[in-house]
Design a protein around this motif. Structure first.
Motif, PDB file in Angstrom:
ATOM      1  N   GLU A  20       0.817  -1.217   0.000  1.00 30.61           N
ATOM      2  CA  GLU A  20       0.000   0.000   0.000  1.00 30.61           C
ATOM      3  C   GLU A  20       0.846   1.261   0.000  1.00 30.61           C
ATOM      4  N   ASN A  21       2.026   1.182   0.618  1.00 35.18           N
ATOM      5  CA  ASN A  21       2.905   2.342   0.686  1.00 35.18           C
ATOM      6  C   ASN A  21       3.941   2.379  -0.437  1.00 35.18           C
ATOM      7  N   GLY A  22       3.818   1.459  -1.402  1.00 33.07           N
ATOM      8  CA  GLY A  22       4.720   1.452  -2.538  1.00 33.07           C
ATOM      9  C   GLY A  22       6.154   1.111  -2.163  1.00 33.07           C
ATOM     10  N   GLU A  23       6.316   0.218  -1.183  1.00 29.47           N
ATOM     11  CA  GLU A  23       7.648  -0.130  -0.677  1.00 29.47           C
ATOM     12  C   GLU A  23       7.998  -1.567  -1.048  1.00 29.47           C
ATOM     13  N   ASP A  24       9.290  -1.840  -1.066  1.00 24.82           N
ATOM     14  CA  ASP A  24       9.800  -3.175  -1.368  1.00 24.82           C
ATOM     15  C   ASP A  24       9.383  -4.138  -0.259  1.00 24.82           C
ATOM     16  N   ILE A  25       8.844  -5.295  -0.662  1.00 26.98           N
ATOM     17  CA  ILE A  25       8.388  -6.266   0.331  1.00 26.98           C
ATOM     18  C   ILE A  25       9.523  -7.130   0.875  1.00 26.98           C
ATOM     19  N   ALA A  26      10.707  -7.052   0.288  1.00 30.06           N
ATOM     20  CA  ALA A  26      11.829  -7.891   0.734  1.00 30.06           C
ATOM     21  C   ALA A  26      12.149  -7.656   2.212  1.00 30.06           C
ATOM     22  N   GLY A  27      11.985  -6.423   2.673  1.00 29.02           N
ATOM     23  CA  GLY A  27      12.277  -6.103   4.068  1.00 29.02           C
ATOM     24  C   GLY A  27      11.382  -6.804   5.062  1.00 29.02           C
ATOM     25  N   VAL A  28      10.244  -7.281   4.601  1.00 25.60           N
ATOM     26  CA  VAL A  28       9.336  -8.009   5.480  1.00 25.60           C
ATOM     27  C   VAL A  28       9.966  -9.334   5.904  1.00 25.60           C
ATOM     28  N   PHE A  29      10.687  -9.953   5.004  1.00 31.94           N
ATOM     29  CA  PHE A  29      11.258 -11.267   5.275  1.00 31.94           C
ATOM     30  C   PHE A  29      12.594 -11.203   6.005  1.00 31.94           C
ATOM     31  N   ASP A  30      13.303 -10.080   5.875  1.00 34.79           N
ATOM     32  CA  ASP A  30      14.546  -9.871   6.616  1.00 34.79           C
ATOM     33  C   ASP A  30      14.532  -8.464   7.200  1.00 34.79           C
ATOM     34  N   PRO A  31      13.940  -8.319   8.398  1.00 36.22           N
ATOM     35  CA  PRO A  31      13.804  -6.989   8.985  1.00 36.22           C
ATOM     36  C   PRO A  31      15.061  -6.493   9.708  1.00 36.22           C
ATOM     37  N   THR A  32      16.140  -7.253   9.680  1.00 33.41           N
ATOM     38  CA  THR A  32      17.346  -6.864  10.426  1.00 33.41           C
ATOM     39  C   THR A  32      17.813  -5.447  10.096  1.00 33.41           C
ATOM     40  N   PRO A  33      17.928  -5.060   8.820  1.00 38.59           N
ATOM     41  CA  PRO A  33      18.348  -3.682   8.529  1.00 38.59           C
ATOM     42  C   PRO A  33      17.360  -2.641   9.069  1.00 38.59           C
ATOM     43  N   LEU A  34      16.086  -2.981   9.039  1.00 36.56           N
ATOM     44  CA  LEU A  34      15.066  -2.075   9.563  1.00 36.56           C
ATOM     45  C   LEU A  34      15.200  -1.941  11.078  1.00 36.56           C
ATOM     46  N   TYR A  35      15.386  -3.068  11.758  1.00 37.96           N
ATOM     47  CA  TYR A  35      15.532  -3.044  13.209  1.00 37.96           C
ATOM     48  C   TYR A  35      16.782  -2.284  13.644  1.00 37.96           C
ATOM     49  N   ALA A  36      17.781  -2.242  12.789  1.00 36.93           N
ATOM     50  CA  ALA A  36      19.001  -1.491  13.103  1.00 36.93           C
ATOM     51  C   ALA A  36      18.725   0.011  13.214  1.00 36.93           C
ATOM     52  N   GLN A  37      17.579   0.454  12.681  1.00 34.32           N
ATOM     53  CA  GLN A  37      17.198   1.871  12.766  1.00 34.32           C
ATOM     54  C   GLN A  37      16.717   2.254  14.168  1.00 34.32           C
ATOM     55  N   ILE A  38      16.459   1.252  15.002  1.00 38.52           N
ATOM     56  CA  ILE A  38      16.008   1.508  16.367  1.00 38.52           C
ATOM     57  C   ILE A  38      17.242   1.772  17.223  1.00 38.52           C
ATOM     58  N   THR A  39      17.558   3.040  17.393  1.00 44.99           N
ATOM     59  CA  THR A  39      18.702   3.452  18.203  1.00 44.99           C
ATOM     60  C   THR A  39      18.235   4.491  19.211  1.00 44.99           C
ATOM     61  N   ARG A  40      19.042   4.713  20.186  1.00 45.67           N
ATOM     62  CA  ARG A  40      18.726   5.747  21.180  1.00 45.67           C
ATOM     63  C   ARG A  40      18.531   7.093  20.484  1.00 45.67           C
ATOM     64  N   ALA A  41      19.429   7.413  19.558  1.00 48.13           N
ATOM     65  CA  ALA A  41      19.363   8.703  18.855  1.00 48.13           C
ATOM     66  C   ALA A  41      18.111   8.815  17.988  1.00 48.13           C
ATOM     67  N   SER A  42      17.764   7.735  17.254  1.00 49.60           N
ATOM     68  CA  SER A  42      16.590   7.822  16.374  1.00 49.60           C
ATOM     69  C   SER A  42      15.297   7.940  17.182  1.00 49.60           C
ATOM     70  N   LEU A  43      15.228   7.240  18.303  1.00 48.31           N
ATOM     71  CA  LEU A  43      14.038   7.306  19.153  1.00 48.31           C
ATOM     72  C   LEU A  43      13.888   8.678  19.797  1.00 48.31           C
ATOM     73  N   GLN A  44      15.001   9.237  20.254  1.00 44.78           N
ATOM     74  CA  GLN A  44      14.946  10.566  20.853  1.00 44.78           C
ATOM     75  C   GLN A  44      14.592  11.614  19.799  1.00 44.78           C
ATOM     76  N   ALA A  45      15.169  11.496  18.606  1.00 40.81           N
ATOM     77  CA  ALA A  45      14.847  12.439  17.528  1.00 40.81           C
ATOM     78  C   ALA A  45      13.364  12.356  17.162  1.00 40.81           C
TER      79      ALA A  45
END
Length: 191
Positions: A146-171
């Motif tokens: 629905e958001n026009g995004e690549d579905i490959a990340g659904v099967f390997d979310p590791t790069p996505l989960y790497a976005q969860i950092t103290r800095a990104s959450l605070q920002a």
């Protein structure tokens, strides 16, 4: 979503049930990507946990707190983060003040490194267990499509989960949980 710009606060007196309901709703522009949705949702969950700890466990002032995150891409990319809780009408001002302290504290200091590690661990477990049920997999695939995004990340979310950092959450908290743009409604019972 089209929320008003700036700050809107309303106190409404209605109903007879001896409780007060509080809603604090933050909205604004948002770069609607899978990574940002995950960061903002995780930030909301962390703030929810902190609010639950303070308002319910420490102060005994509410039965529970909910923090919900919603995102739109059309007609314009926006987020909405809603904080809601009920409490004794005699303590509503105290609970609202304490809720704002928790929100401000998270935006100012961000989460602890332990909190971040726990969140990432929970995401890993959720992915592992959730995809054993097709409904979770279908929901994630549908959202990406629905958001026009690549579905490959659904099967390997590791790069996505790497976005969860103290800095990104605070920002995310500093951007979304701003005192310059929110709606606060307090429903108080009639006497």
């Amino acid at each position: 979503m089209s929320a008003p710009s700036g700050v809107v606060t309303k106190n409404v007196v209605a109903g007879v049930e001896p409780k007060s309901d509080v809603a604090i709703i933050f909205t604004g522009e948002f770069e609607n990507t899978a990574a940002n949705r995950l960061v903002y949702t995780t930030m909301g969950q962390m703030v929810s946990g902190n609010l639950h700890q303070r308002l319910r466990e420490d102060l005994g002032g509410t039965y529970g707190v909910s923090v919900d995150s919603r995102f739109e891409k059309v007609p314009r990319p926006e987020y909405q983060i809603s904080v809601r809780f009920s409490c004794d009408p005699a303590r509503v001002d105290e609970m609202v003040t304490e809720a704002w302290k928790v929100i401000d504290d998270f935006a100012t200091k961000g989460p602890s490194l332990e909190h971040v590690a726990n969140a990432r661990g929970a995401l890993d477990r959720e992915h592992e267990v959730g995809y054993q049920e097709n409904a979770d997999l279908l929901n994630d695939l549908t959202e990406r499509i629905e958001n026009g995004e690549d579905i490959a990340g659904v099967f390997d979310p590791t790069p996505l989960y790497a976005q969860i950092t103290r800095a990104s959450l605070q920002a995310a908290a500093q951007h979304a949980l701003t005192k310059n743009r929110y709606v606060q409604v307090i429903l108080r019972p009639e006497k």
